[in-house]
Every structure is written in C-alpha cells, then in structure tokens.
Motif scaffolding. Structure first.
Motif, PDB file in Angstrom:
ATOM      1  N   THR A   1      18.358  33.392 110.250  1.00 30.95           N
ATOM      2  CA  THR A   1      19.065  32.311 109.555  1.00 30.95           C
ATOM      3  C   THR A   1      20.428  32.765 109.057  1.00 30.95           C
ATOM      4  O   THR A   1      21.183  31.963 108.515  1.00 30.95           O
TER       5      THR A   1
ATOM      6  N   ARG B   1       9.574  30.832 101.517  1.00 34.15           N
ATOM      7  CA  ARG B   1      10.516  29.691 101.541  1.00 34.15           C
ATOM      8  C   ARG B   1      10.590  29.071 102.929  1.00 34.15           C
ATOM      9  O   ARG B   1      10.586  27.843 103.062  1.00 34.15           O
ATOM     10  N   MET B   2      10.571  29.892 103.974  1.00 37.13           N
ATOM     11  CA  MET B   2      10.615  29.357 105.342  1.00 37.13           C
ATOM     12  C   MET B   2       9.341  28.547 105.622  1.00 37.13           C
ATOM     13  O   MET B   2       9.406  27.479 106.234  1.00 37.13           O
TER      14      MET B   2
ATOM     15  N   SER C   1       7.480  27.034 103.387  1.00 39.22           N
ATOM     16  CA  SER C   1       7.560  25.828 102.572  1.00 39.22           C
ATOM     17  C   SER C   1       8.506  24.803 103.193  1.00 39.22           C
ATOM     18  O   SER C   1       8.206  23.616 103.255  1.00 39.22           O
ATOM     19  N   ASP C   2       9.660  25.281 103.683  1.00 40.60           N
ATOM     20  CA  ASP C   2      10.623  24.389 104.326  1.00 40.60           C
ATOM     21  C   ASP C   2      10.050  23.777 105.598  1.00 40.60           C
ATOM     22  O   ASP C   2      10.298  22.623 105.911  1.00 40.60           O
TER      23      ASP C   2
ATOM     24  N   SER D   1       7.729  20.881 104.842  1.00 42.33           N
ATOM     25  CA  SER D   1       8.342  19.691 104.196  1.00 42.33           C
ATOM     26  C   SER D   1       8.670  18.618 105.185  1.00 42.33           C
ATOM     27  O   SER D   1       8.938  18.774 106.292  1.00 42.33           O
TER      28      SER D   1
END
Length: 131
Positions: A78, A124-125, A127-128, A131
C-alpha cells in the motif's frame, strides 16, 4: 567478552529482506515474519531498513547461534511503512553494506516511531476488507 551490538541502520531491498527472513526461518529464530507473508505484502521495489536493538542468545537452545534482534521498517504494497522484528545472524548483518549517511539514519529512526506495527496494519487491512 560480550558481543557489541552495532549502532547503525542498514538498508536492504526486498530480495535481500526475503533472504534474511529465509535464513531466520532456517535457524528457527523466534522473531521473523513468514517468507510467504513478506512475498505477498512487501512492495517489490522498496527499500527496507534494519535497526539492531538487542543481542539475542537462547540459553535454552544452545545449538541456536547468537543473533541481533532488529527492528525492521518495511514498505508494504500500500506504500505505507510498518515495523516488525527480525532476528539476524551478526555475520549476515555485517555483510550488509553501510550505505546510509548519519542524517538518513536519523530520519529513518524517527519513522520507526511513527509507523504502525505489522500487526496493526494487518488488522486494519482485514477491517477495511470487511467494510
């Protein structure tokens, strides 16, 4: 005589970092990320950094060689920088060329303080993605 931990930062490319991780896996060092994970998530053309932080000696596993426990600052796919730990043989670390000037080392050192951990980035990845 106790080994002297180098007070420096070394830069490595992705191929070199994968080799270091493979060597750590071969020795069953405790601080390392899986090579397959690194292949999947590292930015292929990035520079990564190693900062030795302590001398690691496994007295309960005397067959395991002494190693430097390094903080590693990784650039992931990223474009973000995240940090983790990697145990490296001292001779292997010494073979990495010293390519950074003092000012660059200071700037890189401060990036460690601002970077998320590998675990935080992975969470975080995930979770993203959910979503």
């Amino acid at each position: 005589m106790a080994p002297v931990l180098p007070r420096t930062v070394r830069a490595v490319d992705t191929a070199q970092l994968l080799d270091l991780a493979q060597e750590a896996a071969m020795h069953s060092f405790s601080q390392r990320l899986p090579v397959d994970w690194l292949r999947e998530h590292l930015a292929a053309e990035a520079t990564h950094y190693l900062l030795p932080t302590l001398v690691q000696r496994l007295t309960h596993r005397p067959e395991t060689p002494l190693q430097w426990r390094c903080r590693q600052l990784l650039t992931v796919s990223t474009g973000e920088q995240v940090w983790g730990l990697l145990d490296v043989l001292p001779d292997t670390f010494d073979r990495i060329p010293e390519t950074l000037d003092m000012e660059s080392k200071k700037r890189i050192g401060s990036r460690f303080e601002r970077a998320a951990t590998v675990r935080e980035w992975v969470e975080r990845m995930a979770s993203d993605a959910g979503s």
